[in-house]
Write an enzyme that holds these catalytic residues in place. Structure first.
Site, PDB file in Angstrom:
ATOM      1  N   ARG A 147       0.864  -1.182   0.000  1.00  0.00           N
ATOM      2  CA  ARG A 147       0.000   0.000   0.000  1.00  0.00           C
ATOM      3  C   ARG A 147       0.897   1.227   0.000  1.00  0.00           C
ATOM      4  O   ARG A 147       1.847   1.290   0.788  1.00  0.00           O
ATOM      5  CB  ARG A 147      -0.875  -0.035   1.253  1.00  0.00           C
ATOM      6  CG  ARG A 147      -1.840   1.110   1.364  1.00  0.00           C
ATOM      7  CD  ARG A 147      -2.584   1.081   2.689  1.00  0.00           C
ATOM      8  NE  ARG A 147      -2.040   2.051   3.617  1.00  0.00           N
ATOM      9  CZ  ARG A 147      -2.709   2.608   4.630  1.00  0.00           C
ATOM     10  NH1 ARG A 147      -3.974   2.241   4.862  1.00  0.00           N
ATOM     11  NH2 ARG A 147      -2.146   3.477   5.426  1.00  0.00           N
ATOM     12  N   TYR A 159      -3.350  11.490   5.605  1.00  0.00           N
ATOM     13  CA  TYR A 159      -3.637  10.164   6.164  1.00  0.00           C
ATOM     14  C   TYR A 159      -2.621   9.130   5.658  1.00  0.00           C
ATOM     15  O   TYR A 159      -2.299   9.095   4.469  1.00  0.00           O
ATOM     16  CB  TYR A 159      -5.059   9.677   5.784  1.00  0.00           C
ATOM     17  CG  TYR A 159      -5.152   8.204   6.047  1.00  0.00           C
ATOM     18  CD1 TYR A 159      -5.282   7.740   7.348  1.00  0.00           C
ATOM     19  CD2 TYR A 159      -4.960   7.273   5.022  1.00  0.00           C
ATOM     20  CE1 TYR A 159      -5.237   6.382   7.629  1.00  0.00           C
ATOM     21  CE2 TYR A 159      -4.912   5.922   5.286  1.00  0.00           C
ATOM     22  CZ  TYR A 159      -5.064   5.489   6.593  1.00  0.00           C
ATOM     23  OH  TYR A 159      -4.994   4.145   6.865  1.00  0.00           O
ATOM     24  N   ASP A 209      -5.199   3.680  -0.019  1.00  0.00           N
ATOM     25  CA  ASP A 209      -6.339   3.915   0.878  1.00  0.00           C
ATOM     26  C   ASP A 209      -6.763   5.377   0.780  1.00  0.00           C
ATOM     27  O   ASP A 209      -5.998   6.278   1.152  1.00  0.00           O
ATOM     28  CB  ASP A 209      -5.915   3.577   2.317  1.00  0.00           C
ATOM     29  CG  ASP A 209      -7.098   3.524   3.280  1.00  0.00           C
ATOM     30  OD1 ASP A 209      -8.199   3.966   2.889  1.00  0.00           O
ATOM     31  OD2 ASP A 209      -6.908   3.047   4.418  1.00  0.00           O
ATOM     32  N   HIS A 211      -9.336   6.465   2.410  1.00  0.00           N
ATOM     33  CA  HIS A 211      -9.793   6.710   3.778  1.00  0.00           C
ATOM     34  C   HIS A 211     -11.032   7.601   3.849  1.00  0.00           C
ATOM     35  O   HIS A 211     -11.088   8.588   4.606  1.00  0.00           O
ATOM     36  CB  HIS A 211      -8.647   7.277   4.645  1.00  0.00           C
ATOM     37  CG  HIS A 211      -8.622   6.691   6.021  1.00  0.00           C
ATOM     38  ND1 HIS A 211      -9.103   7.360   7.119  1.00  0.00           N
ATOM     39  CD2 HIS A 211      -8.206   5.487   6.476  1.00  0.00           C
ATOM     40  CE1 HIS A 211      -8.972   6.600   8.191  1.00  0.00           C
ATOM     41  NE2 HIS A 211      -8.430   5.455   7.829  1.00  0.00           N
ATOM     42  N   GLU A 235      -9.073   1.792  -1.817  1.00  0.00           N
ATOM     43  CA  GLU A 235      -9.801   1.445  -0.582  1.00  0.00           C
ATOM     44  C   GLU A 235     -10.623   2.616  -0.060  1.00  0.00           C
ATOM     45  O   GLU A 235     -10.177   3.774  -0.109  1.00  0.00           O
ATOM     46  CB  GLU A 235      -8.762   1.022   0.461  1.00  0.00           C
ATOM     47  CG  GLU A 235      -9.319   0.750   1.835  1.00  0.00           C
ATOM     48  CD  GLU A 235      -8.203   0.376   2.804  1.00  0.00           C
ATOM     49  OE1 GLU A 235      -7.141  -0.095   2.351  1.00  0.00           O
ATOM     50  OE2 GLU A 235      -8.397   0.579   4.008  1.00  0.00           O
ATOM     51  N   GLU A 261     -13.649  -1.699   6.517  1.00  0.00           N
ATOM     52  CA  GLU A 261     -12.951  -1.839   7.798  1.00  0.00           C
ATOM     53  C   GLU A 261     -13.764  -1.285   8.962  1.00  0.00           C
ATOM     54  O   GLU A 261     -13.557  -1.690  10.091  1.00  0.00           O
ATOM     55  CB  GLU A 261     -11.561  -1.201   7.739  1.00  0.00           C
ATOM     56  CG  GLU A 261     -11.575   0.309   7.605  1.00  0.00           C
ATOM     57  CD  GLU A 261     -10.170   0.907   7.488  1.00  0.00           C
ATOM     58  OE1 GLU A 261      -9.348   0.319   6.766  1.00  0.00           O
ATOM     59  OE2 GLU A 261      -9.914   1.936   8.117  1.00  0.00           O
ATOM     60  N   ARG A 282     -13.596  -5.679   3.432  1.00  0.00           N
ATOM     61  CA  ARG A 282     -12.506  -5.535   4.413  1.00  0.00           C
ATOM     62  C   ARG A 282     -12.930  -5.728   5.869  1.00  0.00           C
ATOM     63  O   ARG A 282     -12.207  -5.363   6.789  1.00  0.00           O
ATOM     64  CB  ARG A 282     -11.841  -4.166   4.235  1.00  0.00           C
ATOM     65  CG  ARG A 282     -10.877  -4.204   3.087  1.00  0.00           C
ATOM     66  CD  ARG A 282     -10.164  -2.932   2.846  1.00  0.00           C
ATOM     67  NE  ARG A 282      -9.605  -2.257   3.994  1.00  0.00           N
ATOM     68  CZ  ARG A 282      -8.522  -2.662   4.677  1.00  0.00           C
ATOM     69  NH1 ARG A 282      -7.899  -3.760   4.328  1.00  0.00           N
ATOM     70  NH2 ARG A 282      -8.087  -1.954   5.689  1.00  0.00           N
ATOM     71  N   GLU A 338      -4.248  -7.399   5.185  1.00  0.00           N
ATOM     72  CA  GLU A 338      -3.397  -6.260   5.559  1.00  0.00           C
ATOM     73  C   GLU A 338      -2.472  -6.685   6.703  1.00  0.00           C
ATOM     74  O   GLU A 338      -2.898  -7.356   7.645  1.00  0.00           O
ATOM     75  CB  GLU A 338      -4.281  -5.098   6.015  1.00  0.00           C
ATOM     76  CG  GLU A 338      -3.504  -3.866   6.417  1.00  0.00           C
ATOM     77  CD  GLU A 338      -4.420  -2.703   6.796  1.00  0.00           C
ATOM     78  OE1 GLU A 338      -5.632  -2.938   7.008  1.00  0.00           O
ATOM     79  OE2 GLU A 338      -3.925  -1.571   6.874  1.00  0.00           O
ATOM     80  N   TRP A 401     -12.533  11.539   8.442  1.00  0.00           N
ATOM     81  CA  TRP A 401     -11.118  11.224   8.609  1.00  0.00           C
ATOM     82  C   TRP A 401     -10.897   9.801   8.118  1.00  0.00           C
ATOM     83  O   TRP A 401     -10.207   9.395   7.363  1.00  0.00           O
ATOM     84  CB  TRP A 401     -10.672  11.278  10.076  1.00  0.00           C
ATOM     85  CG  TRP A 401      -9.212  10.944  10.173  1.00  0.00           C
ATOM     86  CD1 TRP A 401      -8.154  11.750   9.863  1.00  0.00           C
ATOM     87  CD2 TRP A 401      -8.629   9.681  10.556  1.00  0.00           C
ATOM     88  NE1 TRP A 401      -6.964  11.084  10.036  1.00  0.00           N
ATOM     89  CE2 TRP A 401      -7.238   9.817  10.457  1.00  0.00           C
ATOM     90  CE3 TRP A 401      -9.171   8.454  10.971  1.00  0.00           C
ATOM     91  CZ2 TRP A 401      -6.362   8.771  10.763  1.00  0.00           C
ATOM     92  CZ3 TRP A 401      -8.320   7.426  11.282  1.00  0.00           C
ATOM     93  CH2 TRP A 401      -6.919   7.580  11.181  1.00  0.00           C
TER      94      TRP A 401
HETATM   95  O1  KDG Z   1      -8.194   2.781  13.838  1.00  0.00           O
HETATM   96  C1  KDG Z   1      -8.244   3.212  12.512  1.00  0.00           C
HETATM   97  C2  KDG Z   1      -7.198   2.520  11.680  1.00  0.00           C
HETATM   98  O2  KDG Z   1      -7.243   1.141  11.866  1.00  0.00           O
HETATM   99  C3  KDG Z   1      -7.379   2.819  10.226  1.00  0.00           C
HETATM  100  O3  KDG Z   1      -7.248   4.190  10.021  1.00  0.00           O
HETATM  101  C4  KDG Z   1      -6.340   2.074   9.414  1.00  0.00           C
HETATM  102  O4  KDG Z   1      -7.461   2.650   7.384  1.00  0.00           O
HETATM  103  C5  KDG Z   1      -6.712   1.934   7.990  1.00  0.00           C
HETATM  104  C6  KDG Z   1      -6.128   0.793   7.280  1.00  0.00           C
HETATM  105  O5  KDG Z   1      -6.496   0.597   6.132  1.00  0.00           O
HETATM  106  O6  KDG Z   1      -5.316   0.102   7.870  1.00  0.00           O
HETATM  107 MG    MG Z   2      -8.151   1.696   5.584  1.00  0.00          MG
END
Ligand code: KDG
Ligand code: MG
Length: 401
Positions: A147, A159, A209, A211, A235, A261, A282, A338, A401
Site C-alpha cells: 500500500r 492520512y 487507501d 480513507h 480502498e 474496515e 474488508r 493487511e 477522517w
Molecule cells: O483505527 C483506525 C485505523 O485502523 C485505520 O485508520 C487504518 O485505514 C486503515 C487501514 O487501512 O489500515
Molecule cells: Mg483503511
C-alpha cells in the site's frame, strides 16, 4: 465444558489493547481481541459489566448459540461497541475449541484452502521520492503487495503517512485536527502511482487507501485516473453509510474497490456485495462480530465474486491478526490480508505462533488461535487515553477522517 471465569485485560504496550480471556472448568482458556481504537473503555465496560456475567456456566462449545444469545439477547443490535464485544467472546470460544480438540482454528473452519496468506505492507513518504524508497524497502523485504500513501503537497498532514517506523494515528496528548483538501489530493495522487508503476514494473501489487475522503463522483474520477497504473485496489473511496453510492463509482471506473474496515455486520455490506459494486470486503474479526460472523460475510461475498481483504492495522491486536489468518487460510474467496507488524512491546505481551516469510503469512499449527498474553507484563503497560484525528477541510468544516 462450562465457562467458569472471564476477565477483560486493558493494556498499552505501544498502544491500547482490550483483550477478553475466558476460562473453562477444564482449565482451558481462550483469548479474543476487543480493541476499538479511541473507544476502548466503552467495549471493556460492555464486556465486563454486561457480557461476562452472562457467560458464567454456559457451555463453551456452543459457539453459534452464544453468538446468537449475545446478539439477539441484548435487544439493542449491531453497532461497533456491541459487535466488537461479541467478536471478542466469539474468537475466545474458537480458541478454546481448538485447544480442547488439539487443532489450530483453521482446521475447524474447513482446513487450509491455500498454502499461505498473501499480505500487503504499508509504505509511505513525505514526497514521491521518499515513497518510492519506502516501497522499495518492502519489495526488498519480500512483499508482493504494498500500500502506498504520500503527503499531498500543500497539506500539512496526510492520512497514512508514517511518523516513524510504526504508523499510529491515535494521539495520546491532544485531539488532532488535520486540514484536508480533496482538490489537492485528486490533482496529486495519479502522479504518485504513475511513478511507482514506472519504477517497479507491472507485477507488484499496488494498493491505496482513500480513507473515506471523497464524494462518489470524485472517487469515480480518481479510479479512472488510476486505471493505467493497475491498482490491486482503491480502498474506502467514499463513506459507506449509503451503500447505493458505490454504484456510481462502479459505473465510472474499472479500478477495483475495497471497503468495510468500519463495518460491523453483514447488514452494512450485503447490498454492496449483492450489487457487485465492490471487489474486496474488508470486514475483520474484531469489529464485525468475530470469526463466526466474518465467515457468513465471506460466504455471501463468495456468491458475488467479492473476495476478502481483512483490515489489519496495528490497532487490531495480535489476537485479531491470528484469528484473521485462520479465516484467510480457510475461506475459498480470500483476496489479501493487511499486515502492519506490531511494536516490539506488543509482540512481547502477545507471544504468537503466526509468522511472516517471503511476502506471505502462516497462522502456525499451535492448537487454538496460537496467541497468548503475558498478563504480568501487560500490567506494566497501563491504559493511556488516545483519540483518532478528526479531519477538517481547509475552511474548518469537519470532514471524514
Ligand atoms: O483505527 C483506525 C485505523 O485502523 C485505520 O485508520 C487504518 O485505514 C486503515 C487501514 O487501512 O489500515
Ligand atoms: Mg483503511
Amino acid at each position: 465444558m462450562r465457562i467458569v471465569g472471564g476477565k477483560v485485560i486493558v493494556c498499552s504496550p505501544g498502544r491500547n489493547f482490550v483483550t477478553v480471556k475466558l476460562e473453562t472448568e477444564d482449565g482451558i482458556y481462550g483469548l479474543g481481541d476487543a480493541t476499538l481504537n479511541g473507544r476502548e473503555l466503552a467495549v471493556a465496560s460492555y464486556l465486563g459489566d454486561h457480557v461476562l456475567p452472562l457467560l458464567e456456566g454456559r457451555d463453551a462449545r456452543r459457539i453459534e448459540d452464544i453468538w446468537q444469545f449475545l446478539y439477539k439477547g441484548a435487544y439493542w443490535r449491531r453497532g461497533p461497541v456491541t459487535m466488537t464485544a461479541i467478536a471478542a467472546v466469539d474468537a475466545a470460544l474458537w480458541d478454546i475449541k481448538g485447544k480442547a480438540l488439539g487443532v489450530p482454528v483453521y482446521q475447524l473452519l474447513g482446513g487450509a484452502s491455500r498454502d499461505a496468506v498473501l499480505v500487503y505492507g504499508h509504505a509511505s513518504g513525505g514526497t514521491i521520492d521518499e515513497t518510492v524508497d519506502a516501497v522499495g524497502r518492502y519489495v526488498a523485504a519480500g512483499y508482493h503487495a504494498v500500500r502506498a500513501q504520500c503527503s499531498v503537497p500543500g497539506l500539512t498532514d496526510t492520512y497514512g503517512v508514517g511518523r516513524g517506523d510504526h504508523y499510529e494515528p491515535a494521539v495520546r496528548t491532544q485531539l488532532h485536527e488535520p486540514r484536508w483538501s480533496s482538490t489537492r489530493y485528486l490533482n496529486f495522487v495519479p502522479s504518485l502511482f504513475e511513478r511507482l508503476r514506472a519504477v517497479f514494473g507491472p507485477d507488484l501489487h499496488l494498493l491505496h487507501d482513500v480513507h473515506h475522503r471523497l464524494t462518489p463522483i470524485e472517487a469515480g474520477r480518481l479510479g479512472r485516473a488510476l486505471e493505467p497504473h493497475h491498482l490491486f485496489w482503491m480502498e474506502d473511496p467514499t463513506p459507506a453509510e449509503n451503500q447505493e453510492s458505490f454504484r456510481l463509482i462502479r459505473q465510472h471506473t474499472t479500478t477495483p474497490i475495497a471497503v468495510g474496515e468500519v463495518f460491523n455486520s453483514i447488514f452494512d455490506c450485503h447490498r454492496l456485495i449483492e450489487d457487485e459494486s465492490i471487489d474486496y470486503i474488508r470486514t475483520t474479526v474484531v469489529h464485525a462480530g468475530g470469526i463466526s460472523h466474518l465467515r457468513k460475510i465471506a460466504s455471501l461475498a463468495e456468491l458475488h465474486h467479492v473476495r476478502t481483504g481483512s483490515h489489519g492495522a496495528t490497532d487490531l491486536s495480535p489476537v485479531c491478526l491470528a484469528a484473521a489468518l485462520h479465516v484467510d487460510l480457510s475461506v475459498h474467496n480470500f483476496g489479501i490480508q493487511e499486515y502492519m507488524p506490531h511494536a516490539a512491546d506488543t509482540d512481547r505481551v502477545f507471544p504468537h505462533a503466526y509468522r511472516f516469510e517471503g511476502g506471505v503469512m502462516y497462522p502456525g499449527d499451535t492448537p487454538g488461535l496460537g496467541v497468548d498474553i503475558d498478563e504480568e507484563l501487560a500490567a506494566t503497560f497501563p491504559y493511556q487515553r488516545a483519540y483518532l484525528p478528526v479531519a477538517r477541510l481547509t475552511d474548518g468544516t469537519v470532514h471524514d477522517w
